[in-house]
Design an enzyme around this catalytic site. Sequence first.
Site, mmCIF file in Angstrom:
data_model
loop_
_atom_site.group_PDB
_atom_site.id
_atom_site.type_symbol
_atom_site.label_atom_id
_atom_site.label_comp_id
_atom_site.label_asym_id
_atom_site.label_seq_id
_atom_site.Cartn_x
_atom_site.Cartn_y
_atom_site.Cartn_z
ATOM 1 N N THR A 108 -2.811 -9.017 10.887
ATOM 2 C CA THR A 108 -2.509 -9.224 9.464
ATOM 3 C C THR A 108 -1.022 -9.252 9.204
ATOM 4 O OG1 THR A 108 -2.823 -6.852 9.173
ATOM 5 C CG2 THR A 108 -4.643 -8.287 8.526
ATOM 6 N N SER A 150 3.951 2.031 4.981
ATOM 7 C CA SER A 150 2.854 1.120 5.215
ATOM 8 C C SER A 150 3.345 -0.304 5.276
ATOM 9 C CB SER A 150 1.841 1.277 4.080
ATOM 10 O OG SER A 150 1.157 0.074 3.858
ATOM 11 N N LYS A 151 2.602 -1.097 6.030
ATOM 12 C CA LYS A 151 2.974 -2.502 6.106
ATOM 13 C C LYS A 151 2.777 -3.182 4.765
ATOM 14 C CE LYS A 151 -1.481 -3.245 8.280
ATOM 15 N NZ LYS A 151 -2.188 -3.696 9.477
ATOM 16 N N ARG A 152 2.090 -2.502 3.865
ATOM 17 C CA ARG A 152 1.888 -3.106 2.551
ATOM 18 C C ARG A 152 2.994 -2.758 1.559
ATOM 19 N NH1 ARG A 152 -4.662 -2.591 1.630
ATOM 20 N NH2 ARG A 152 -5.211 -3.603 3.595
ATOM 21 N N ASP A 153 3.958 -1.957 2.000
ATOM 22 C CA ASP A 153 5.016 -1.529 1.087
ATOM 23 C C ASP A 153 5.798 -2.697 0.502
ATOM 24 O OD1 ASP A 153 4.339 1.070 1.289
ATOM 25 O OD2 ASP A 153 6.016 1.688 2.556
#
Length: 554
Positions: A12, A256-259
């Site tokens: 992802t 997080s990689k979603r930051d």
Amino acid sequence: MTIRTRFAPSPTGHLHVGGARSALFCWAFARRHGGTFLLRIEDTDQKRSSDEAGLGFLEDLKWLNIDWDEGPVFEGNGGGDTGPYFQSQRLDVYGEYFDRLIESGAAYPAFETPEELAEARKEARAQKRPYRYDRASLSLPAETVAQYLEEGRPHVLRFRVPDDQELVVNDLVLGEVRVAPGELEDFVIRKADGYPTYHFAVVVDDSLMGVTHVIRGQEHLANTPKHVLLQEALGFEHPAYAHVSLIFNPDGSKMSKRDKDKLLRTTVRERKVESPPPGCGIDEETWSTWLNDKTIQLPTGAASSLAVELQVELPEIDVADFDRAGYLPEVLVNYLALLGWSPGENREQFDQKFLVEHFDLDRIVKSPARFDRDKLLAFNLDAIQNMEEQEFVDRFRAFCQQHHPNVIAHFDGETFEHFARANKERSKTLVDPIRTGGFFLKNDDSITWEAIKPVRKALCNGDPCGYERLEAILPVLRSLEDWTVSGLESAIDEWAAAHADGNLGKVAQPIRVAVSGGPISPPIYDTLVILGKDSSLRRMERCLEQRSVLCPSG
RNA sequence: GACCCCAUCGUCUAGUCAGGUCCAGGACACCUGGUUUUCAUCCAGGCAACAGGGGUUCGAAUCCCCUUGGGGUCGCCA
């Protein structure tokens, strides 16, 4: 027993530092014990897997010098006998094990739709009651089930969790973790599209691939009892587990990689940006799907160009971000290893060889750690300062070729080397020479001087002031034939001895400001040589012209 | 909210499992002074912690319990 560990990312996006550390620990543990490290791609989410993002982390791993013995084939790594290593290519493998569970009654079809389940969860939440699947499909009469299946009604497969079994996970880092009977619901193991869920695939693949030690982030701890249960139902051995603590942002939230995505969403919402800014290359459709679904992320490229358009700085999260920011891979590896593991004996800086010789699971720290940029930067500085000069030049050149080809193009080969050498001792990262040396890359006529304190101090203060000294030494430099470090050194030293009480700073600083536009540059002789005689003189002359603007009172 | 995990300087940690050698060691950051043609270095020194409360023990940072705080999970995501 031969140790086998694995790193199993979902494709992802790029590898982020948390994943990098998990991979590093798996790798180090395998290498320490002469075992095998394998890589497996968990691409069972048809909605989210993309080919573009899939290969990014292979490069990241390679950059970090983490090699794998089995897994996707990439630049000399990978291969192996227990593949395929992409879960999407293992569907028929899972089929057999699904059948096994169905036959033994450990798995059953469930016909609720996602919408129905979401509704039930919402209701449970409203009543402040913990939600667990109510096994409605399990109590369906056999004929009904048969009929539904006959009709081809969409359904998932759920695992039937034993009712009165206490679950114990023996974790190598955390110790015994116990979960009371009745805490787990009958979780889904096969989605309606026929793909296995993570829990199922991970258990089957780890077993089939002979994984002996599962080292992963603590976010998986709560899932582990499910895996233990599945292993028992399938007659598999339990691998050893080691759950590593999470990495936090400086503010204490989970890194997080979603930051990055979160920051973009917040910015877009706060500024009420209605449509994708032109120039960021995002079309209306992508834009609105993204905004309407918090669980999806913008592709990496789109995210960074959107950040540019919005003028926000994305946090450094991915391994690739640290590469771009000029950190050395071996330093990142060192720092990451230290974040959550310690060799003891006050040892902090070490290389991968040391890590492989000393790494073990019993010195992994249980508590979460914040990612400290300052310390990483300090380590990076030390590594650069300890480098041989030529190694720095070579690595800086490689860095520029990759990220700043314009810098290479700007200099001839010899001058580039000089530029690199002259910057080594003041560089904390590989971008520092570029960041602080922007004036080298500019045209002589586009240098400007801001009337900030250090500039005025160098040019306007003193008696005689910097401008007067500059004016006085200019003819000396103009007539200098030997425009080299040693030639300049003797000329300027001599002049300083005769006209500035031997105080080099009194003349070096005005020259520095004149040629660079600011108070920062490599040693002045190097600066002048790198710039060349014509540029140096031209810049000093132009600076002189600004005297009345910069020093209005004198 | 339920379940699970965690808790030593501002931050990362050593020390905890085998209680005394710890009025707690190191590193980063910060502060002070020094070196340096600028910046960055470099050198010397300094500040700074066992979350709180109960036990157990001759003795607790270390063992037990409670409280508090932080985090994770609760998806047909992984």
